[in-house]
Motif scaffolding. Structure first.
Motif, PDB file in Angstrom:
ATOM      1  N   VAL A   8       0.814  -1.219   0.000  1.00 16.96           N
ATOM      2  CA  VAL A   8       0.000   0.000   0.000  1.00 16.96           C
ATOM      3  C   VAL A   8       0.844   1.264   0.000  1.00 16.96           C
ATOM      4  O   VAL A   8       0.544   2.233  -0.717  1.00 16.96           O
ATOM      5  N   LEU A   9       1.916   1.280   0.801  1.00 18.94           N
ATOM      6  CA  LEU A   9       2.721   2.498   0.972  1.00 18.94           C
ATOM      7  C   LEU A   9       4.034   2.457   0.205  1.00 18.94           C
ATOM      8  O   LEU A   9       4.805   3.419   0.245  1.00 18.94           O
ATOM      9  N   ASN A  10       4.301   1.345  -0.451  1.00 16.78           N
ATOM     10  CA  ASN A  10       5.520   1.180  -1.243  1.00 16.78           C
ATOM     11  C   ASN A  10       6.782   1.350  -0.397  1.00 16.78           C
ATOM     12  O   ASN A  10       7.792   1.897  -0.851  1.00 16.78           O
ATOM     13  N   GLU A  11       6.724   0.858   0.848  1.00 22.75           N
ATOM     14  CA  GLU A  11       7.892   0.919   1.720  1.00 22.75           C
ATOM     15  C   GLU A  11       8.859  -0.206   1.354  1.00 22.75           C
ATOM     16  O   GLU A  11       8.451  -1.322   1.064  1.00 22.75           O
ATOM     17  N   ARG A  12      10.145   0.097   1.390  1.00 22.01           N
ATOM     18  CA  ARG A  12      11.171  -0.894   1.097  1.00 22.01           C
ATOM     19  C   ARG A  12      12.178  -0.927   2.233  1.00 22.01           C
ATOM     20  O   ARG A  12      12.583   0.111   2.736  1.00 22.01           O
ATOM     21  N   MET A  13      12.582  -2.134   2.624  1.00 18.62           N
ATOM     22  CA  MET A  13      13.517  -2.299   3.733  1.00 18.62           C
ATOM     23  C   MET A  13      14.938  -2.490   3.222  1.00 18.62           C
ATOM     24  O   MET A  13      15.154  -3.097   2.167  1.00 18.62           O
ATOM     25  N   THR A  14      15.913  -1.959   3.976  1.00 17.06           N
ATOM     26  CA  THR A  14      17.321  -2.172   3.641  1.00 17.06           C
ATOM     27  C   THR A  14      17.725  -3.584   4.064  1.00 17.06           C
ATOM     28  O   THR A  14      17.007  -4.263   4.799  1.00 17.06           O
ATOM     29  N   VAL A  15      18.920  -3.999   3.605  1.00 21.28           N
ATOM     30  CA  VAL A  15      19.407  -5.331   3.959  1.00 21.28           C
ATOM     31  C   VAL A  15      19.586  -5.450   5.470  1.00 21.28           C
ATOM     32  O   VAL A  15      19.230  -6.472   6.074  1.00 21.28           O
ATOM     33  N   THR A  16      20.109  -4.408   6.105  1.00 15.74           N
ATOM     34  CA  THR A  16      20.309  -4.432   7.556  1.00 15.74           C
ATOM     35  C   THR A  16      18.978  -4.510   8.282  1.00 15.74           C
ATOM     36  O   THR A  16      18.834  -5.230   9.283  1.00 15.74           O
ATOM     37  N   GLU A  17      17.977  -3.779   7.771  1.00 18.31           N
ATOM     38  CA  GLU A  17      16.648  -3.821   8.391  1.00 18.31           C
ATOM     39  C   GLU A  17      16.013  -5.197   8.255  1.00 18.31           C
ATOM     40  O   GLU A  17      15.347  -5.677   9.180  1.00 18.31           O
TER      41      GLU A  17
END
Length: 296
Positions: free
Chosen positions: A255-264
């Protein structure tokens, strides 16, 4: 668990998982403290005029109202306004599991199992990765605020832990009467002195988000969760909470197009593993030992 009740449990998980993305949408046009105040006002009024006061102490209602309604949701909404993504918020807030265990050990002399201790250590490593990578989907301040919100939730859990035979739906309605006034006062002095102007400028999406958070996420979901806890042992019901951050992160991505980093991603994996160990570790080992004995 009956198939109908299994469906109810999964429905609650979806409602609470989606809730974080809905909150994020509502915060686009409403200040976080004002949004939180409105959320509880909508739940409490007019319901308190028709629902009897729960069979518990006024202090229990006030305590949960302050720690859960004012502090927990206030801190969470402030963090989600600008310092934390919806997906990570849904996961990090589950630190309340570890805080609740710790408070239960201190206040009720409950013993901590080796699986809980291991789970806490694994999760702490995961939280540490977020501090190292702060600034992506969550800032250091956002992480600290959500952890503080989780601790306040744990305090509310310990208050509710000592209550017996209380109608959870009635309790939540009356608890919701506590936060609006203090939150509105805080909002007036720290966010906006013209709350009516802010409300008039709110979008349709904002009002829909408010209604979802109030009636669906709070009243309906808590009522269904309470029904499940009355119908089955807590050990059968509570593991479903592990699915909430999974739904939360999936929904925020969609819905919000959030993307996580590798560390996250690594930190989230460690926290989820820690949660799983705390909640399921002992039961899985017990089931494994029973299976082994049956095979002998």
């Amino acid at each position: 668990m009956k198939s109908r009740d299994l469906s109810i449990a999964l429905l609650v998980v979806v409602i609470w998982g989606v809730n974080f993305s809905v909150i994020k949408i509502g915060l686009e046009t409403l200040p976080p403290i004002l949004f939180s105040a409105l959320r509880f006002a909508v739940v409490a009024i007019p319901a308190v005029f028709f629902i009897p006061f729960p069979k518990t102490s006024v202090w229990n209602v006030l305590g949960v109202g302050v720690f859960l309604g004012v502090l927990k949701f206030g801190l969470l909404f402030i963090a989600m306004k600008a310092d934390a993504s919806a997906g990570l918020s849904s996961l990090i807030l589950q630190a309340q599991v570890f805080f609740t265990i710790g408070l239960s050990v201190l206040l009720y002399q409950e013993r901590i199992s080796r699986y809980q201790a291991l789970g806490i250590l694994v999760a702490v490593a995961g939280f540490g990765l977020f501090f190292l990578d702060a600034g992506g989907n969550i800032t250091a301040m956002g992480l600290m605020m959500i952890l503080a919100a989780a601790f306040c939730w744990a305090i509310a859990n310990t208050i509710m832990k000592r209550m017996q035979g209380v109608n959870l739906l009635h309790f939540m309605v009356w608890v919701s009467l506590v936060p609006p006034l203090p939150l509105l006062l805080i909002s007036y002095f720290t966010e906006t002195a013209q709350p009516l102007d802010v409300l008039l400028a709110a979008t349709t999406d904002t009002w829909q988000a408010l209604l979802y958070v109030s009636y669906i996420s709070t009243l309906l979901a808590f009522a269904l969760w309470g029904y499940l806890l009355k119908s089955y042992p807590a050990a059968t019901v509570t593991p479903f909470a592990l699915l909430i951050p999974v739904v939360g992160m999936f929904t925020s991505t969609l819905v919000l197009n959030e993307r996580m980093t590798v560390t996250e991603v690594a930190g989230a994996g460690l926290i989820f593993a820690g949660l799983s160990c705390c909640i399921l570790g002992g039961r899985l080992m017990l089931a494994k030992s029973r299976t082994a004995r049956q095979q002998l």
